[in-house]
Design an enzyme around this catalytic site. Structure first.
Site, PDB file in Angstrom:
ATOM      1  N   ASN A  76      -9.719 -20.290 -18.060  1.00  0.00           N
ATOM      2  CA  ASN A  76      -9.131 -21.215 -19.699  1.00  0.00           C
ATOM      3  C   ASN A  76      -9.221 -20.032 -20.907  1.00  0.00           C
ATOM      4  O   ASN A  76      -8.745 -19.813 -22.239  1.00  0.00           O
ATOM      5  CB  ASN A  76     -10.481 -21.752 -19.748  1.00  0.00           C
ATOM      6  CG  ASN A  76     -10.433 -22.844 -18.784  1.00  0.00           C
ATOM      7  OD1 ASN A  76      -9.539 -23.352 -17.939  1.00  0.00           O
ATOM      8  ND2 ASN A  76     -11.717 -23.262 -18.259  1.00  0.00           N
ATOM      9  N   TYR A 132     -10.995 -29.368  -7.584  1.00  0.00           N
ATOM     10  CA  TYR A 132     -12.514 -29.301  -8.149  1.00  0.00           C
ATOM     11  C   TYR A 132     -11.943 -30.851  -9.051  1.00  0.00           C
ATOM     12  O   TYR A 132     -10.449 -31.153  -9.897  1.00  0.00           O
ATOM     13  CB  TYR A 132     -13.075 -28.945  -8.953  1.00  0.00           C
ATOM     14  CG  TYR A 132     -12.825 -28.796 -10.350  1.00  0.00           C
ATOM     15  CD1 TYR A 132     -13.741 -29.944 -11.639  1.00  0.00           C
ATOM     16  CD2 TYR A 132     -11.913 -28.188 -11.108  1.00  0.00           C
ATOM     17  CE1 TYR A 132     -13.340 -29.446 -12.969  1.00  0.00           C
ATOM     18  CE2 TYR A 132     -11.284 -28.350 -13.023  1.00  0.00           C
ATOM     19  CZ  TYR A 132     -12.113 -29.256 -13.735  1.00  0.00           C
ATOM     20  OH  TYR A 132     -11.914 -29.030 -14.564  1.00  0.00           O
ATOM     21  N   TYR A 167     -16.867 -29.905  -6.356  1.00  0.00           N
ATOM     22  CA  TYR A 167     -15.908 -28.525  -6.181  1.00  0.00           C
ATOM     23  C   TYR A 167     -15.728 -28.569  -4.599  1.00  0.00           C
ATOM     24  O   TYR A 167     -16.753 -29.515  -4.021  1.00  0.00           O
ATOM     25  CB  TYR A 167     -17.251 -27.461  -6.000  1.00  0.00           C
ATOM     26  CG  TYR A 167     -17.483 -27.192  -7.360  1.00  0.00           C
ATOM     27  CD1 TYR A 167     -16.577 -27.209  -8.684  1.00  0.00           C
ATOM     28  CD2 TYR A 167     -18.884 -26.858  -7.746  1.00  0.00           C
ATOM     29  CE1 TYR A 167     -16.274 -26.142  -9.548  1.00  0.00           C
ATOM     30  CE2 TYR A 167     -19.379 -26.720  -9.160  1.00  0.00           C
ATOM     31  CZ  TYR A 167     -18.258 -26.429 -10.541  1.00  0.00           C
ATOM     32  OH  TYR A 167     -18.319 -26.013 -11.506  1.00  0.00           O
ATOM     33  N   ASN A 196     -21.917 -18.501 -17.071  1.00  0.00           N
ATOM     34  CA  ASN A 196     -21.928 -19.762 -16.662  1.00  0.00           C
ATOM     35  C   ASN A 196     -22.632 -19.832 -15.520  1.00  0.00           C
ATOM     36  O   ASN A 196     -21.923 -20.159 -14.398  1.00  0.00           O
ATOM     37  CB  ASN A 196     -20.237 -19.932 -16.665  1.00  0.00           C
ATOM     38  CG  ASN A 196     -19.332 -20.288 -17.215  1.00  0.00           C
ATOM     39  OD1 ASN A 196     -20.274 -21.115 -18.353  1.00  0.00           O
ATOM     40  ND2 ASN A 196     -18.389 -20.202 -17.760  1.00  0.00           N
ATOM     41  N   TYR A 197     -23.824 -20.182 -15.445  1.00  0.00           N
ATOM     42  CA  TYR A 197     -24.915 -20.353 -14.055  1.00  0.00           C
ATOM     43  C   TYR A 197     -23.915 -21.975 -13.608  1.00  0.00           C
ATOM     44  O   TYR A 197     -24.261 -22.829 -14.474  1.00  0.00           O
ATOM     45  CB  TYR A 197     -25.987 -20.386 -14.438  1.00  0.00           C
ATOM     46  CG  TYR A 197     -27.108 -20.643 -13.074  1.00  0.00           C
ATOM     47  CD1 TYR A 197     -27.592 -20.398 -11.861  1.00  0.00           C
ATOM     48  CD2 TYR A 197     -28.021 -22.425 -13.576  1.00  0.00           C
ATOM     49  CE1 TYR A 197     -28.048 -20.429 -11.593  1.00  0.00           C
ATOM     50  CE2 TYR A 197     -28.439 -23.254 -12.555  1.00  0.00           C
ATOM     51  CZ  TYR A 197     -28.502 -22.094 -11.318  1.00  0.00           C
ATOM     52  OH  TYR A 197     -28.869 -22.375  -9.858  1.00  0.00           O
ATOM     53  N   ARG A 198     -23.791 -22.143 -12.037  1.00  0.00           N
ATOM     54  CA  ARG A 198     -23.263 -23.455 -11.770  1.00  0.00           C
ATOM     55  C   ARG A 198     -24.167 -22.718 -10.470  1.00  0.00           C
ATOM     56  O   ARG A 198     -24.312 -22.697  -9.273  1.00  0.00           O
ATOM     57  CB  ARG A 198     -22.228 -23.274 -11.290  1.00  0.00           C
ATOM     58  CG  ARG A 198     -21.260 -22.999 -12.664  1.00  0.00           C
ATOM     59  CD  ARG A 198     -20.829 -24.326 -13.413  1.00  0.00           C
ATOM     60  NE  ARG A 198     -19.859 -24.312 -14.412  1.00  0.00           N
ATOM     61  CZ  ARG A 198     -20.513 -24.148 -15.928  1.00  0.00           C
ATOM     62  NH1 ARG A 198     -21.775 -23.427 -15.409  1.00  0.00           N
ATOM     63  NH2 ARG A 198     -19.799 -24.021 -16.661  1.00  0.00           N
ATOM     64  N   ASP A 224     -15.719 -22.321 -22.302  1.00  0.00           N
ATOM     65  CA  ASP A 224     -14.871 -21.307 -22.064  1.00  0.00           C
ATOM     66  C   ASP A 224     -13.494 -20.961 -23.203  1.00  0.00           C
ATOM     67  O   ASP A 224     -12.918 -20.082 -24.183  1.00  0.00           O
ATOM     68  CB  ASP A 224     -13.603 -20.961 -21.186  1.00  0.00           C
ATOM     69  CG  ASP A 224     -14.730 -21.871 -19.655  1.00  0.00           C
ATOM     70  OD1 ASP A 224     -15.730 -21.150 -19.530  1.00  0.00           O
ATOM     71  OD2 ASP A 224     -14.038 -22.957 -19.523  1.00  0.00           O
TER      72      ASP A 224
END
Length: 342
Positions: free
Chosen positions: A37, A89, A104, A167-169, A283
């Site tokens: 992105n 996803y 996901y 970008n914590y997931r 992004d």
């Protein structure tokens, strides 16, 4: 300046409009992934961008990914075709008080199976002046984390400016290491970090008492958070923190701040009252910031451009930014009425 981004791109499947999963037997198929992105956003803003990832060979969906990125002007010649599967996803866009949902399906993807040494970084970084990664890649697997660390070390050693969107997931960190264990080491090789308050706390272990669910943010707390992060990571020369006031899934306040090691800057504030799709908004902010730091005159100008670009991104479906520099600058000039342009 050529920017190289590195990470995973996925097939994105979303129900039409604001339907729930399988409310009707249809999905809109597009592509998305944090670093891809960013590359698309930069190419759209007129800067050269190359994307590095791993995709399965002899796979028509992977072929379609490459064709789509080329359509946006992204250099795909550095992509590696290797064993593994094409990740997917699913996203269910939220509305009003119903939150968006993401599911996901990316285990055993080509990049999750990749390991240090699988990329020729001399070739992948050839001609580049900037390298961008996110905290998503090291969350995919232990070997992907090692590869991510290798990438930033090599980029920094080559003299590139290295940026990282933390970008914590939480749904991805499943292989036994915590985000902070990996990301605190990775950020030591980063010049420009991008985050929100959860990223700082969960990915870096930097704690601050911020209530993100009230819909109102105390910007003074973010100055303290930025100073604390910069103090713990003196290698950083810039830290940008996005400030999202989540009043509902459809209505967010949107702004950001930036600390350059000396001064603290706060952007103007936007009320986004009819969100179409917020996925990819962060992004687009990262892409806008990288563009601004390269092409505009100052850090405050770069910050304002990034916030305006990401504000606009909330108005279109899909992961990818589809706005030009001129359109972003029109919003910066105050043209946010949405009047028909004839």
């Amino acid at each position: 300046m050529l920017t190289v981004t590195f990470g995973e791109i996925m097939l994105r499947l979303a129900p039409p409009g604001f339907e729930r999963f399988l409310q009707s037997p249809r999905f809109a198929a597009t592509f998305g992934g944090g670093e891809a992105n960013v590359a698309v956003a930069l190419a759209g803003f007129g800067l050269p961008a190359a994307y590095v990832t791993f995709l399965p060979p002899n796979n028509p969906i992977a072929d379609a990914v490459i064709a789509e990125l080329r359509k946006f002007g992204v250099d795909t010649s550095r992509i590696v075709r290797s064993k593994g599967r094409m990740p997917v996803y699913y996203v269910e866009p939220g509305a009003n008080q119903r939150p968006s949902k993401v599911v996901y399906d990316r285990d055993y993807s080509s990049i999750a199976l990749a390991k240090p040494g699988d990329i020729d970084w001399d070739a992948a970084l050839e001609g580049a002046g900037w390298f961008h990664i996110t905290g998503i890649t090291p969350a995919l697997s232990a070997s992907a984390a090692e590869l991510a660390l290798e990438s930033v070390r090599r980029a920094l050693a080559k003299g590139l400016t290295v940026s990282c969107d933390l970008n914590y997931r939480k749904n991805l960190w499943k292989y036994g290491k915590s985000a902070a264990e990996i990301m605190r080491e990775l950020v030591k090789f980063v010049d420009v970090a991008i985050a929100n308050e959860e990223d700082c706390q969960m990915a870096l272990g930097v704690k601050i008492d911020v209530d993100v669910h009230s819909g109102r943010l105390d910007t003074d707390q973010y100055r303290g958070l930025a100073e604390k992060v910069m103090g713990e990571f003196p290698n950083l020369n810039k830290l940008a923190i996005t400030l999202r006031e989540s009043k509902s899934a459809s209505h967010n306040g949107w702004s950001a701040c930036l600390h350059d090691g000396k001064d603290f800057f706060l952007s103007r504030h936007y009320e986004i009252t009819h969100i179409v799709d917020r996925v990819g908004g962060g992004d687009c902010f990262a892409g806008g910031l990288i563009y601004g730091l390269q092409a505009l005159g100052s850090a405050p100008e770069a910050l304002e451009f990034a916030v305006a670009a990401s504000c606009l991104k909330h108005s279109i479906p899909g992961d990818f930014n589809r706005f030009t520099v001129e359109e972003v600058k029109n919003l910066l000039k105050g043209d946010g009425s949405g009047r028909v342009q004839r």
